[in-house]
Design a protein around this motif. Structure first.
Motif, short mmCIF file in Angstrom:
data_model
loop_
_atom_site.label_atom_id
_atom_site.label_comp_id
_atom_site.label_asym_id
_atom_site.label_seq_id
_atom_site.Cartn_x
_atom_site.Cartn_y
_atom_site.Cartn_z
N GLY A 84 0.78 -1.23 0.00
CA GLY A 84 0.00 0.00 0.00
C GLY A 84 0.81 1.27 0.00
N GLN A 85 2.03 1.26 0.56
CA GLN A 85 2.80 2.49 0.66
C GLN A 85 3.14 3.05 -0.72
N GLY A 86 3.50 2.19 -1.65
CA GLY A 86 3.81 2.65 -3.00
C GLY A 86 2.59 3.22 -3.69
N LEU A 87 1.44 2.57 -3.49
CA LEU A 87 0.20 3.08 -4.09
C LEU A 87 -0.16 4.46 -3.53
N LEU A 88 -0.02 4.58 -2.22
CA LEU A 88 -0.36 5.84 -1.56
C LEU A 88 0.55 6.97 -2.04
N MET A 89 1.84 6.73 -2.11
CA MET A 89 2.77 7.77 -2.55
C MET A 89 2.54 8.15 -4.01
N ALA A 90 2.18 7.19 -4.84
CA ALA A 90 1.91 7.50 -6.24
C ALA A 90 0.73 8.45 -6.36
N ARG A 91 -0.31 8.22 -5.56
CA ARG A 91 -1.48 9.10 -5.59
C ARG A 91 -1.12 10.49 -5.09
N TYR A 92 -0.36 10.56 -4.02
CA TYR A 92 0.07 11.86 -3.50
C TYR A 92 0.94 12.61 -4.52
N SER A 93 1.85 11.90 -5.14
CA SER A 93 2.74 12.51 -6.11
C SER A 93 1.96 13.15 -7.26
N ASP A 94 0.96 12.43 -7.76
CA ASP A 94 0.14 12.96 -8.86
C ASP A 94 -0.67 14.16 -8.40
N ALA A 95 -1.26 14.07 -7.20
CA ALA A 95 -2.12 15.16 -6.71
C ALA A 95 -1.32 16.43 -6.45
N PHE A 96 -0.16 16.31 -5.84
CA PHE A 96 0.65 17.49 -5.59
C PHE A 96 1.26 18.03 -6.88
N ALA A 97 1.57 17.16 -7.83
CA ALA A 97 2.13 17.61 -9.11
C ALA A 97 1.16 18.53 -9.85
N ALA A 98 -0.12 18.33 -9.65
CA ALA A 98 -1.12 19.20 -10.28
C ALA A 98 -0.99 20.64 -9.79
N HIS A 99 -0.34 20.82 -8.63
CA HIS A 99 -0.10 22.16 -8.09
C HIS A 99 1.36 22.60 -8.28
N GLY A 100 2.11 21.83 -9.03
CA GLY A 100 3.51 22.14 -9.25
C GLY A 100 4.40 21.86 -8.06
N LEU A 101 3.98 20.94 -7.20
CA LEU A 101 4.75 20.62 -6.01
C LEU A 101 5.27 19.19 -6.06
N ARG A 102 6.47 19.01 -5.52
CA ARG A 102 7.07 17.68 -5.43
C ARG A 102 6.92 17.14 -4.01
N VAL A 103 6.92 15.82 -3.91
CA VAL A 103 6.81 15.19 -2.60
C VAL A 103 8.01 14.27 -2.37
N GLY A 104 8.30 14.02 -1.11
CA GLY A 104 9.37 13.09 -0.75
C GLY A 104 8.89 12.18 0.37
N GLN A 105 9.15 10.91 0.27
CA GLN A 105 8.71 9.95 1.27
C GLN A 105 9.73 9.87 2.40
N VAL A 106 9.24 9.93 3.64
CA VAL A 106 10.08 9.77 4.82
C VAL A 106 9.44 8.72 5.72
N LEU A 107 10.08 7.57 5.86
CA LEU A 107 9.59 6.50 6.72
C LEU A 107 10.43 6.47 7.99
N LEU A 108 9.79 6.63 9.13
CA LEU A 108 10.49 6.75 10.40
C LEU A 108 10.27 5.53 11.29
N THR A 109 11.24 5.25 12.11
CA THR A 109 11.09 4.28 13.20
C THR A 109 11.36 5.01 14.51
N VAL A 110 11.08 4.36 15.62
CA VAL A 110 11.30 4.96 16.93
C VAL A 110 12.76 5.37 17.10
N ASP A 111 13.69 4.58 16.60
CA ASP A 111 15.10 4.91 16.73
C ASP A 111 15.42 6.29 16.15
N ASP A 112 14.68 6.70 15.13
CA ASP A 112 14.96 7.96 14.45
C ASP A 112 14.65 9.18 15.30
N VAL A 113 13.88 9.01 16.38
CA VAL A 113 13.61 10.15 17.25
C VAL A 113 14.16 9.95 18.66
#
Length: 370
Positions: A84-113
């Protein structure tokens, strides 16, 4: 209509949206997703930096995998997240691209904070993405997170991310348009427009779970997330995903949680609110006073017993002689290393073990009182 100053002046905002606001019957609802993106893009065009914390990966993976509801076992949840993560990011990428904006995926774990090196790296990644005009889209790394070490829900993740990226505002989107003093489906209940501290919440009956069957949180997790953020000096707006545009414009919709404290270290917020100890260290009375009154580091001499199986860097609870949890901290030793150190002075241990000896079992900067 008077706008909320905290929202209008915010130069950096974290927005969190849940699975039930993005999906229907195990599929991504494009109309809902585009409505969310349109509102974020409108604020982004004004020059505000926005970080989006988005659930929905597991829910989006259900239908493609032939699953009717959220799986209970961790392995299947992780498999669904992977799809599902790839599907979700693809939809976000297309939707934001319509506004001329780029997106970047950030996946976090507890260790990262919680771990210093990971935290610094995560902060630098966010800072650079925002500097380049990219909209970071954050989720917990469900494909590798374990039951024992995880945020638990994306409301807590959003609160901790808000602190990590030094945001000015957190917007939590729900199925409900605000925080009510009872079940909003029943007559006679009233929505709170402002929450100024814990006392405002005492009379409330707050539900734990939602009704959609695809998310992990409910109103209680959102209130807990709001507490994490406001204790760090970050105001929080809680409203429905359908009203996100109004919320981001500063209109007085939903519930505004006012800051109650000043910014503190993110890993200490996590220790206090988003985890439980993986082991216990029982202290003598002297060590209890040193930790609670003088805010000193915990040394081996003050520990009388250890319980549990933990590794260096794990959270552990510190207990009084009566067994009461007084603090939580990140331990510097594995459980197997500690028995030979207990009750001994740091001077003797340093003389015997040499320069590799870590004097503090838990450093004072890695301690939070409970």
């Amino acid at each position: 209509m008077k706008q909320r100053v905290e929202v209008v002046k915010a130069g950096r905002i974290v927005v969190k949206v849940g699975s039930s606001s993005l999906t229907q019957r195990g599929r991504i609802d494009l109309e809902r997703l585009r409505g969310l993106v349109d509102a974020i893009a409108a604020r982004r065009v004004e020059g505000t930096e926005v970080v989006l914390v988005s659930s929905g990966a597991i829910a989006a993976g259900l239908a493609p995998m032939g699953l009717r509801s959220r799986p209970r076992d961790l392995a299947t949840q992780q498999a669904a997240a992977s799809v599902g993560q790839g599907l979700l990011m693809a939809r976000y990428s297309d939707a934001f691209a319509a506004h001329g904006l780029r997106v970047g995926q950030v996946l976090l774990t507890v260790d990262d904070v919680t771990r210093r090196s990971h935290y610094r790296n995560a902060y630098r990644t966010f800072a650079r993405l925002l500097e380049l005009g990219v909209v970071p889209i954050v989720n917990e790394n469900d494909t590798v997170a374990t039951t024992e070490i995880r945020f638990g829900d994306n409301d807590r993740l959003a609160a901790l991310t808000s602190h990590l990226v030094h945001t000015d505002l957190l917007v939590l989107l729900s199925d409900v348009d605000g925080l009510y003093d009872g079940d909003p489906r029943k007559p006679g209940t009233t929505m709170l427009t402002d929450v100024r501290g814990p006392d405002d919440l005492k009379p409330l009956q707050i539900g734990r779970t939602g009704s959609s069957g695809v998310g992990t949180g409910g109103m209680q997790t959102k209130v807990e997330a709001a507490a994490i953020a406001t204790e760090a000096g970050i105001p929080v707006v809680l409203t429905s995903a359908a009203r996100v545009g109004e919320a981001l414009r500063g209109d007085p919709v939903g519930t505004l949680f006012h800051p109650t404290g000043r910014r503190r270290k993110t890993r200490l917020l996590w220790l206090a609110h988003a985890t439980s100890g993986l082991g216990q260290l029982v202290l003598d009375e002297g060590a209890v006073r040193a930790v609670t009154e003088r805010r000193s580091s915990l040394l081996p001499a003050g520990i009388t017993a250890i319980q549990g199986n933990f590794s260096a860097g794990d959270p552990v609870d510190l207990l009084s002689p009566a067994g009461v949890v007084i603090a939580r901290g990140l331990v510097n030793y594995d459980a197997t290393e500690l028995p030979g150190l207990l009750g001994r002075s740091t001077r003797d241990l340093a003389r015997e073990l040499g320069p590799t000896y870590e004097r503090e079992v838990v450093h004072r900067d890695d301690l939070v009182l409970l």
